[in-house]
Structure formats: structure tokens, C-alpha cells
Design a protein around this motif. Sequence first.
Motif, PDB file in Angstrom:
ATOM      1  N   LYS A 169       0.713  -1.224   0.007  1.00  0.00           N
ATOM      2  CA  LYS A 169      -0.016   0.048  -0.094  1.00  0.00           C
ATOM      3  C   LYS A 169       1.018   1.347  -0.067  1.00  0.00           C
ATOM      4  O   LYS A 169       1.855   1.270   0.553  1.00  0.00           O
ATOM      5  N   LEU A 182       0.777  -5.041   3.310  1.00  0.00           N
ATOM      6  CA  LEU A 182      -0.417  -5.250   3.840  1.00  0.00           C
ATOM      7  C   LEU A 182      -0.189  -6.042   5.005  1.00  0.00           C
ATOM      8  O   LEU A 182       0.586  -7.131   5.036  1.00  0.00           O
ATOM      9  N   GLU A 184      -1.055  -8.822   7.957  1.00  0.00           N
ATOM     10  CA  GLU A 184      -1.492 -10.021   8.157  1.00  0.00           C
ATOM     11  C   GLU A 184      -2.191 -10.563   9.359  1.00  0.00           C
ATOM     12  O   GLU A 184      -3.058 -11.540   9.406  1.00  0.00           O
ATOM     13  N   SER A 295      -8.215   1.151   3.803  1.00  0.00           N
ATOM     14  CA  SER A 295      -8.068   0.197   2.997  1.00  0.00           C
ATOM     15  C   SER A 295      -6.991  -0.600   2.888  1.00  0.00           C
ATOM     16  O   SER A 295      -5.807   0.083   3.510  1.00  0.00           O
ATOM     17  N   GLY A 296      -6.805  -1.912   2.899  1.00  0.00           N
ATOM     18  CA  GLY A 296      -5.619  -2.839   2.816  1.00  0.00           C
ATOM     19  C   GLY A 296      -5.789  -3.515   4.585  1.00  0.00           C
ATOM     20  O   GLY A 296      -5.093  -4.515   4.564  1.00  0.00           O
ATOM     21  N   LEU A 298      -7.317  -5.973   7.512  1.00  0.00           N
ATOM     22  CA  LEU A 298      -8.210  -7.250   7.632  1.00  0.00           C
ATOM     23  C   LEU A 298      -9.001  -7.024   8.676  1.00  0.00           C
ATOM     24  O   LEU A 298      -8.858  -6.576   9.781  1.00  0.00           O
ATOM     25  N   ASP A 311     -11.278 -13.766   8.150  1.00  0.00           N
ATOM     26  CA  ASP A 311     -10.581 -12.661   8.024  1.00  0.00           C
ATOM     27  C   ASP A 311     -10.660 -12.085   6.518  1.00  0.00           C
ATOM     28  O   ASP A 311     -10.640 -12.614   5.672  1.00  0.00           O
ATOM     29  N   GLN A 312     -11.153 -10.742   6.480  1.00  0.00           N
ATOM     30  CA  GLN A 312     -11.577 -10.124   4.814  1.00  0.00           C
ATOM     31  C   GLN A 312     -10.652  -9.179   4.619  1.00  0.00           C
ATOM     32  O   GLN A 312     -10.507  -8.249   5.592  1.00  0.00           O
ATOM     33  N   ARG A 313     -10.056  -8.769   3.670  1.00  0.00           N
ATOM     34  CA  ARG A 313      -9.274  -7.673   3.187  1.00  0.00           C
ATOM     35  C   ARG A 313     -10.100  -6.589   2.757  1.00  0.00           C
ATOM     36  O   ARG A 313     -11.047  -6.779   1.958  1.00  0.00           O
ATOM     37  N   VAL A 315     -10.768  -3.546   0.592  1.00  0.00           N
ATOM     38  CA  VAL A 315     -10.389  -3.359  -0.608  1.00  0.00           C
ATOM     39  C   VAL A 315     -10.768  -1.552  -0.826  1.00  0.00           C
ATOM     40  O   VAL A 315     -10.228  -0.853  -1.842  1.00  0.00           O
ATOM     41  N   VAL A 331     -14.931  -5.708   0.556  1.00  0.00           N
ATOM     42  CA  VAL A 331     -13.887  -6.955   1.134  1.00  0.00           C
ATOM     43  C   VAL A 331     -13.691  -7.815   0.058  1.00  0.00           C
ATOM     44  O   VAL A 331     -14.447  -8.344  -0.623  1.00  0.00           O
ATOM     45  N   PRO A 334      -8.618 -12.801   1.425  1.00  0.00           N
ATOM     46  CA  PRO A 334      -7.306 -12.870   0.959  1.00  0.00           C
ATOM     47  C   PRO A 334      -6.665 -14.629   1.025  1.00  0.00           C
ATOM     48  O   PRO A 334      -5.658 -14.746   0.423  1.00  0.00           O
TER      49      PRO A 334
END
Length: 348
Positions: A169, A182, A184, A295-296, A298, A311-313, A315, A331, A334
Motif C-alpha cells: 500500500k 499489507l 496479516e 483500505s488494506g 483485515l 478474515d477479509q481484506r 479493498v 472486502v 485473502p
Amino acid sequence: MGSMYVDDHRFWRYPRGGGAGKDITQWVGAPESRDELEALSVELTFTALRNHLYDPYMPWPGLEPGDKLKVVNHGAEIFAGVVLSVGLDGSVTANDMGWYLTKSQIILQVSNAAAEDAIRQMCAKAGIPVGRLPSLPTRISEIWTGDTPEAILQDILSICAAETGKQYKRRVRGGALEVTELPEVPLAAYHKPADNLAAFDITLAKGTVSGSDSMTDLYNSVVLTSGGREAAVLGRGDNRASRDQYGLLQMVERLSGDENSAQARQRIRTLLDQHDRLTIERQVDELWGADEVESGVLLRFQANQFGVTGDQRVVSVTHRYGPTHLMSVTVQDPNQGRAAGGEDSVEV
């Protein structure tokens, strides 16, 4: 932190020529900020009361293009940018300072330089300080003529991502360019709705869920070429099972010339792993707002029937700073699997 206090977002305007700031919160209506992971800057929009055009007794804060804007919440800076446009109806659009890197064009030549050094050279050309940078040992040899710093940075980070498999990012914070990997680890985001109520996890109360599954960004074949006029093919890779299911979708990647065969082979495998996937996005609306959600990050969601689980990223996120701070997030998972089974075939 959202768990410590009830949100109180204040809007400050600073004139172009310098001088003291003015709190214009009372003039600001329907403010929203939009933060996209693929974008270099965050956009802020709102409608400022401008009835003075028809009512001479209605005051006006004097917003003009080029003015600086800040949004703060209990002293913490949430947004700092510049006003780009002001409509006769009072509509205001501003972007953070990363916007400047999307407009100015520079000339840059790097030869066998580590990616982080290439970014430093780019910043020197663009006249912006360098903030945090991760270790980016990927070697870069390239010439950019009349490209924006944003485009150059995107090229460099795309090359790094193809080699390392990591995502990055980029943002301008405190007047300096920062590049970060990004995270984790999921973020614990809380919202405190009132002084006499306890803060709660925002993912426990979500509104409408929508989304789509798409193959428009899918690639299941990769061709590596050399630089220069000849553009010789140096390697190929594909996934037969994905080609049979979705058809041939090929991307061409140009090497800088500093890679050995093992690196080229790894790049093909990494590119296939990154791009031979369906784009599965879910938009979650009417979440309670938390400034830490950008953004970026989780977010960890409880199991539900819409596929927004675990867990959703994030965006994309839109914050709405009304009387109640709400937000919408887009989202992606990942850990989403490949588009189809089968082994990748790689030849260098």
C-alpha cells in the motif's frame, strides 16, 4: 481509538496563502471520504452551505481551490489535503496530498537499482520526502519519460509483488511518501455510540451485503519477455485446467534483464498464483464507523450466509461523518483459492 470516545469529527480550513485555520464544521453537510486500495490518495467530498449567493445574510467560510483541509477527531488527524473544486451549489471535492503525485510528470532512469532505492530516486525527482519503506531488494532497470510518480511507483511495486508475492500500500502521510506491506493480522475495530454506552466490535452489526464474482481480472497464462526492441520470449507458464474452464487469458510481463532463470521461473509462478483467480468481492453497508478502518486492513467477520466470513481484506471503504459515523466496506478473502485446479506448467 474508537473504543475510547464518541466520534466528534471537526473540519478545519487553512487559506492558500497561509494563516490561522478556521473550524468550518458548521458549514459542512454530508461529508464522505473514499479510500481505495489501488488509489494513491483519499478523496473527501461534502456540501458546504452556500446560500449567500441568494441570501446576503448567509455567511460563507470562503472555501476556494487550493485551500488546505484537515479533519480531526479528538485531536487525531484523520485527513489532510487540498481543495480541488468548489461548485456553485457548495459541493466541495478535496484529496489528500498524494494527489500531487498523480498529476506532475517526471523523467527517471534507474539501472540495476534496488526497488527501494529506485523509489527514493523517484521521490527526489518529484520533490517529496521519503517516509517508511519496506525492504525491497528486487532489482529495477527502467526508463520512464513523462510518467507520473504514481505510475512509476505502481510499476515498481508490481515488479516487486511479482517477485515476492506480497501486496503493498502506498500513501502520503505527514508530507512524506510511505510504502507498507499489507497487514496479516486482523484489526479489532470498535465504535462507541454514546458516552453512556460501551464500545462494541463493528463487525457484529452489519447492514446490507451485496457483491459479485467476476473473471474480468483473471489471467491463466503468463509470457515473460526481455526488454529492448527484440522483446524475445524468455519463459512461459499457464494453468491448463483454468484455460479449459475460462478460455485463454494471457498477460505479458517484461523482465529488466537482471534476473536469472530461477528468478524468472519464480516470477511466472507468482504471477499465476496472483492472477489466476476470480475476483470475489462483497460490499457491506451501514457498518458503524471506526477511523482505524482504511483500505488494506483485515477485518474478522463472524460466520454468515453471504460469504463474508473470517478474515477479509478491505479493498475500499467509504466513511460518512454525519451525526452518526457510518461506513461501507468492500472486502475480498485473502485466502481465496485458484480459479481452477490443476498444476501450473512453467518453462524458462
